[in-house]
Design an enzyme around this catalytic site. Structure first.
Site, PDB file in Angstrom:
ATOM      1  N   GLU A 169      -7.790  -0.922  14.283  1.00  0.00           N
ATOM      2  CA  GLU A 169      -8.338  -1.972  13.431  1.00  0.00           C
ATOM      3  C   GLU A 169      -7.369  -3.146  13.233  1.00  0.00           C
ATOM      4  O   GLU A 169      -6.226  -2.969  12.841  1.00  0.00           O
ATOM      5  CB  GLU A 169      -8.658  -1.365  12.055  1.00  0.00           C
ATOM      6  N   ARG A 173       0.829  -1.201   0.000  1.00  0.00           N
ATOM      7  CA  ARG A 173       0.000   0.000   0.000  1.00  0.00           C
ATOM      8  C   ARG A 173       0.865   1.255   0.000  1.00  0.00           C
ATOM      9  O   ARG A 173       1.837   1.339   0.748  1.00  0.00           O
ATOM     10  CB  ARG A 173      -0.920  -0.006   1.225  1.00  0.00           C
ATOM     11  N   ARG A 203       1.184   1.249  10.388  1.00  0.00           N
ATOM     12  CA  ARG A 203       0.799   1.620   9.022  1.00  0.00           C
ATOM     13  C   ARG A 203       2.040   1.562   8.149  1.00  0.00           C
ATOM     14  O   ARG A 203       2.913   2.422   8.247  1.00  0.00           O
ATOM     15  CB  ARG A 203       0.213   3.044   9.024  1.00  0.00           C
TER      16      ARG A 203
END
Length: 421
Positions: A346, A259, A274
RNA sequence: GGAGGGCUCGCAUAGUGGCCUAGUGCGGCGGUCUUGAAAACCGCUAAGAGGGGUGACUCUCUUCGUGGGUUCGAAUCCCACGCCCUCCGCCA
């Protein structure tokens, strides 16, 4: 792409869905107009073609003296067909564009609004209490354990890259293996998927719309790096008609995920919350749309089963309409408690994409009457690299060692504690 | 990087301008026969779009890798592209 029959029969439902998503409801009317225009164009072109077919067929059999007449008529018709066909394909293209602009219709019960308008469905487990010491964050723990090396990750690949080393590498393998074993026991077919896919697959799964900037593209080869194995698993059966008479077709994909994290500068820059690359075991299910809602519930339950195995406190949220992404009709996230952040983050996400993805990818099944129908697709997370953050932080001891959750121990050769090195 | 072969209704194949409303074989489904099965024989056998009927159905159009073109008419002729495969070279 949404079902055009639903659009015609219940336009207000689609408008309401757009409103809940806080998106422009006029796209719905544009789509409806485009669908009508195409229908009319197809009707006109079909009629003309039928006449042209019969006329040109007669040319071959006609007596020489009537040929010139027939040829003249056929020429006229050929020109008319050409014009009608041009309008037909223009209408087709306009319909497609309008169709792609409308995201999936949300399931009833989805909370309206944006990112912060989720509804907490439940909270499970107890947050850890750290008696007499301040908990370390996963970066510090990762260093002590020789498990995570973000500095060298940045040296070699840049920000948001990392090495998992020693106990860190083993812990990730153990976690992902446990996920695969659970999936197989549940009846999933384990799959190791391609990491690069063609544009039509990436586009078909809905990742080239609003979130196109998130996706790595290999210009020289016109291929995309997948952000999740959902993509190659959805592509697995594109352009196929599946036999779902025995129930849903379930796959558990293991892949690295890539990503770009565009637009998240400054967010979660510390550690491996992240990152540009991580690993994941993902559930994917093809099923009868009538069964999709139940299947979604089962996916959530399997995610919770995994969270229970690693003994993490978590909550389940019903993600609000505006935060669903274009393909999902409903999405449940499981968020684990992260002690040093004092909030939930999450760890899993399960989406019911109903027939939206499958319609684009042309994935169908035969209904009880033997007729092809568009299938429903669903996906959900079983484990990712990010889980290591929650496991390390929640199970840490004052000396920086980390208790291995009981269920995970067999996958670590029986290790009960990760010790600083 | 170089050279070649291919892409047709689940699979395999036929088809070089109107007889293709795409044939044949295999597979699949149904039937006859049989105590049952096999064999044999007979029949059926794709998808999409639009329309008509409450419905079982039915009519029309499209699709022979994709997109253009030639023609009254294209699986068939022309152009471009895509994909798959094989071989050689290089590399792992």
């Amino acid at each position: 792409m949404i079902d055009l029959r639903l659009l015609r029969e219940d336009t207000d439902l689609v408008r309401a869905s757009q409103a809940s998503r806080r998106e422009d409801p006029s796209t719905v009317d544009t789509l409806l107009a485009a669908a009508d225009r195409r229908r009319d164009a197809v009707g006109r072109a079909d009629t003309l073609r039928a006449e042209q077919n019969t006329t040109s067929k007669r040319v071959g059999k006609a007596a020489p003296e009537e040929r010139p007449q027939l040829m003249a008529r056929a020429k006229q018709l050929a020109a008319a067909v050409k014009a009608a066909t041009a309008e037909e394909s223009a209408a087709e293209a306009a319909l497609r564009e309008a169709h792609l602009a409308v995201p999936n219709v949300i399931e009833d019960g989805v909370p309206a609004g944006g990112e912060d308008d989720y509804v907490v469905l439940k909270e499970v487990g107890n947050r850890p209490e750290f008696d007499g010491f301040a908990p370390k964050d996963h970066v510090e723990l990762g260093q002590l354990l020789g498990a995570i090396d973000t500095e060298r990750g940045a040296k070699v690949s840049g920000a948001r890259f990392y090495y998992l080393t020693g106990q860190g590498a083993l812990l990730q393998l153990a976690l992902l293996n446990m996920a695969v074993v659970q999936a197989v026991e549940t009846g999933f077919t384990p799959v190791i998927t391609p990491s690069l896919v063609r544009p039509e697959v990436m586009g078909g799964t809905g990742f080239l719309g609003a979130h196109a900037a998130e996706v790595y593209r290999l210009e020289a080869d016109d291929l995309y790096l997948v952000g999740t194995s959902e993509v190659p698993l959805a592509g697995l059966h594109m352009d196929e008609i599946l036999d779902l008479s025995g129930g849903p077709r379930r796959y558990a994909g293991w892949s690295s995920c890539y990503r770009r994290e565009a637009g998240s500068y400054g967010k979660d820059t510390r550690g491996i919350i992240r990152v540009h690359q991580f690993d994941k075991v993902e559930m994917f299910s093809y099923c009868d749309p009538a069964d999709a809602r139940d299947e979604h519930g089962r996916m959530l339950a399997w995610e919770e089963q995994m969270l229970a195995k690693v003994e993490l406190p978590y909550r389940v949220i019903d993600v609000a309409a505006g935060d669903l992404g274009s393909s999902a009709a409903r999405k449940y996230d499981c968020e684990a408690w992260i002690p040093t952040q004092g909030r939930y983050r999450e760890l899993t996400s399960t989406s019911n994409c109903t027939t939206f993805q499958a319609r684009r990818l042309n994935i169908r099944f035969r209904d009880a009457g033997g007729r092809p129908q568009t299938a429903a697709t669903l996906n959900g997370t079983l484990a990712t690299t990010r889980w290591l953050v929650a496991i390390l932080e929640n199970h840490q001891q004052p000396d920086g060692s980390v208790i291995v959750p009981t269920a995970l121990r067999p996958y670590l050769g029986g290790r009960e504690v990760l010790e600083p090195v």
